[in-house]
Design a protein around this motif. Structure first.
Motif, mmCIF file in Angstrom:
data_model
loop_
_atom_site.group_PDB
_atom_site.id
_atom_site.type_symbol
_atom_site.label_atom_id
_atom_site.label_comp_id
_atom_site.label_asym_id
_atom_site.label_seq_id
_atom_site.Cartn_x
_atom_site.Cartn_y
_atom_site.Cartn_z
ATOM 1 N N UNK A 1 22.510 36.541 37.519
ATOM 2 C CA UNK A 1 23.964 36.736 37.451
ATOM 3 C C UNK A 1 24.347 37.662 36.299
ATOM 4 N N UNK A 2 23.459 37.789 35.318
ATOM 5 C CA UNK A 2 23.714 38.752 34.238
ATOM 6 C C UNK A 2 23.544 40.179 34.743
ATOM 7 N N UNK A 3 22.606 40.345 35.677
ATOM 8 C CA UNK A 3 22.314 41.669 36.219
ATOM 9 C C UNK A 3 23.329 42.062 37.294
ATOM 10 N N UNK A 4 23.637 41.121 38.181
ATOM 11 C CA UNK A 4 24.567 41.374 39.282
ATOM 12 C C UNK A 4 25.556 40.217 39.382
ATOM 13 N N UNK A 5 26.550 40.188 38.496
ATOM 14 C CA UNK A 5 27.511 39.086 38.520
ATOM 15 C C UNK A 5 28.273 39.029 39.848
ATOM 16 N N UNK A 6 28.413 37.824 40.389
ATOM 17 C CA UNK A 6 29.161 37.622 41.620
ATOM 18 C C UNK A 6 28.388 37.922 42.889
ATOM 19 N N UNK A 7 27.179 38.445 42.762
ATOM 20 C CA UNK A 7 26.401 38.884 43.931
ATOM 21 C C UNK A 7 26.061 37.711 44.849
ATOM 22 N N UNK A 8 25.565 36.644 44.257
ATOM 23 C CA UNK A 8 25.174 35.481 45.061
ATOM 24 C C UNK A 8 26.376 34.910 45.818
ATOM 25 N N UNK A 9 27.507 34.807 45.165
ATOM 26 C CA UNK A 9 28.684 34.208 45.796
ATOM 27 C C UNK A 9 29.133 35.014 47.014
ATOM 28 N N UNK A 10 29.088 36.344 46.896
ATOM 29 C CA UNK A 10 29.484 37.195 48.025
ATOM 30 C C UNK A 10 28.536 37.003 49.202
ATOM 31 N N UNK A 11 27.228 36.985 48.928
ATOM 32 C CA UNK A 11 26.256 36.868 50.007
ATOM 33 C C UNK A 11 26.283 35.491 50.653
ATOM 34 N N UNK A 12 26.498 34.447 49.876
ATOM 35 C CA UNK A 12 26.588 33.115 50.463
ATOM 36 C C UNK A 12 27.827 32.991 51.341
ATOM 37 N N UNK A 13 28.935 33.583 50.916
ATOM 38 C CA UNK A 13 30.154 33.553 51.725
ATOM 39 C C UNK A 13 29.959 34.346 53.014
ATOM 40 N N UNK A 14 29.293 35.496 52.912
ATOM 41 C CA UNK A 14 29.071 36.291 54.110
ATOM 42 C C UNK A 14 28.136 35.564 55.081
ATOM 43 N N UNK A 15 27.104 34.928 54.569
ATOM 44 C CA UNK A 15 26.188 34.165 55.422
ATOM 45 C C UNK A 15 26.970 33.115 56.205
ATOM 46 N N UNK A 16 27.862 32.409 55.535
ATOM 47 C CA UNK A 16 28.659 31.368 56.190
ATOM 48 C C UNK A 16 29.559 31.964 57.264
ATOM 49 N N UNK A 17 30.221 33.081 56.943
ATOM 50 C CA UNK A 17 31.139 33.706 57.891
ATOM 51 C C UNK A 17 30.391 34.311 59.081
ATOM 52 N N UNK A 18 29.245 34.925 58.833
ATOM 53 C CA UNK A 18 28.471 35.518 59.927
ATOM 54 C C UNK A 18 27.956 34.432 60.870
ATOM 55 N N UNK A 19 27.582 33.281 60.333
ATOM 56 C CA UNK A 19 27.132 32.182 61.180
ATOM 57 C C UNK A 19 28.278 31.684 62.063
ATOM 58 N N UNK A 20 29.472 31.648 61.500
ATOM 59 C CA UNK A 20 30.642 31.250 62.296
ATOM 60 C C UNK A 20 30.849 32.209 63.466
#
Length: 291
Positions: free
Chosen positions: A136-155
């Motif tokens: 998260x120091x290297x790419x702040x917010x990156x994980x949160x965006x990808x987890x949200x997209x994974x959830x939305x794409x599954x929907x």
């Protein structure tokens, strides 16, 4: 690494495929099912629009994907894909078409699955376990965006699969069983195709070699760089390849090998590949469910 004139001419002459477009917000379900069934019988590829994921969020996903691939190689290699198929896959790591490719796919990728903690009983299963995440120091917010997209794409995938079930004469919720989409092994793949490589089918050089996907369906979001080609009849010789035009705000959806098997060959998975012309980098986001 320029392609011979004949091969370059063949790629340039490939026409654009005509694909059906299905709106997930259309109240006329029977019309949507009819369009989808025709697409599944014709090419195994179609567009999906009005899926509920905003263009602003999609642009954020692509921006975050680019941020990762722009990292120095040594940082990406710290997250090298593990035995659970999570993490970074460098260029030439995969060979999609062993019969025709020389080295491998000229693309790098990043794989993200359903997050399962190491102490979860399911973590012992293949393809289950924790994801690898950039710092998260290297790419702040990156994980949160990808987890949200994974959830939305599954929907979205579940909405599409309901139409596929209806097109097969099944109940809309047929694929919601635990062994299918109830407990899916759904994989998000971020992909980056190199901008200085020119595809050359004559010598086995491809962005991604010809293959069919292994899952139920794949949702593909791509930038505006043309490169995806499909072969509607994979048995025909010689094969005829057509480009698939990107569709801003929409998904390109294709059927996988699992659906071909589960439908007893009524709907078939489709051969596809990516050719690149050396002028631009290309980014795409694939969501495969289930594997």
């Amino acid at each position: 690494m320029a392609a011979p004139a004949s091969e370059a001419a063949a790629m340039a002459a490939a026409k654009m495929a005509t694909l059906n477009c299905i709106s997930l917000s259309d109240p006329d379900i029977q019309k949507s099912v009819s369009f989808l069934k025709q697409a599944c019988l014709d090419s195994g590829f179609f567009y999906v629009v009005d899926h509920g994921i905003s263009q602003e969020f999609m642009e954020m996903v692509f921006a975050q994907s680019k941020r990762f691939f722009d990292l120095p190689s040594h940082e990406k290699m710290k997250l090298l894909r593990n035995k659970k198929h999570r993490g970074y896959s460098p260029s030439l790591d995969q060979l999609s078409d062993p019969e025709n490719q020389v080295l491998g796919d000229y693309k790098e990728g990043y794989y993200i699955g359903v997050e399962v903690s190491e102490d979860d009983p399911q973590a012992v299963k293949p393809f289950y376990g924790p994801n690898q995440w950039p710092s998260s120091d290297l790419l702040p917010g990156w994980r949160q965006v990808m987890e949200e997209y994974h959830k939305e794409a599954l929907r979205v995938a579940k909405d599409v699969v309901k139409l596929i079930a209806l097109a097969l004469g099944l109940d809309a919720g047929f694929f919601d069983k635990p062994e299918m989409l109830g407990e899916p092994i759904a994989t998000l793949r971020l992909l980056h195709y190199e901008g200085d490589i020119i595809s050359n089918p004559a010598t086995g050089i491809y962005g991604c070699g010809a293959h069919s996907d292994y899952g139920l369906i794949t949702l593909l979001a791509t930038d505006d760089v043309v490169g995806l080609q499909i072969c509607k009849d994979k048995i025909a010789r010689p094969q005829t390849w057509e480009y698939v035009a990107p569709l801003k705000g929409g998904f390109i959806v294709n059927l996988g090998d699992l659906l071909e098997r589960w439908s007893n060959g009524v709907f078939r998975s489709t051969l596809h590949r990516v050719v690149i012309d050396g002028r631009e980098e290309r980014y795409s986001v694939n969501f495969i469910t289930p594997i």
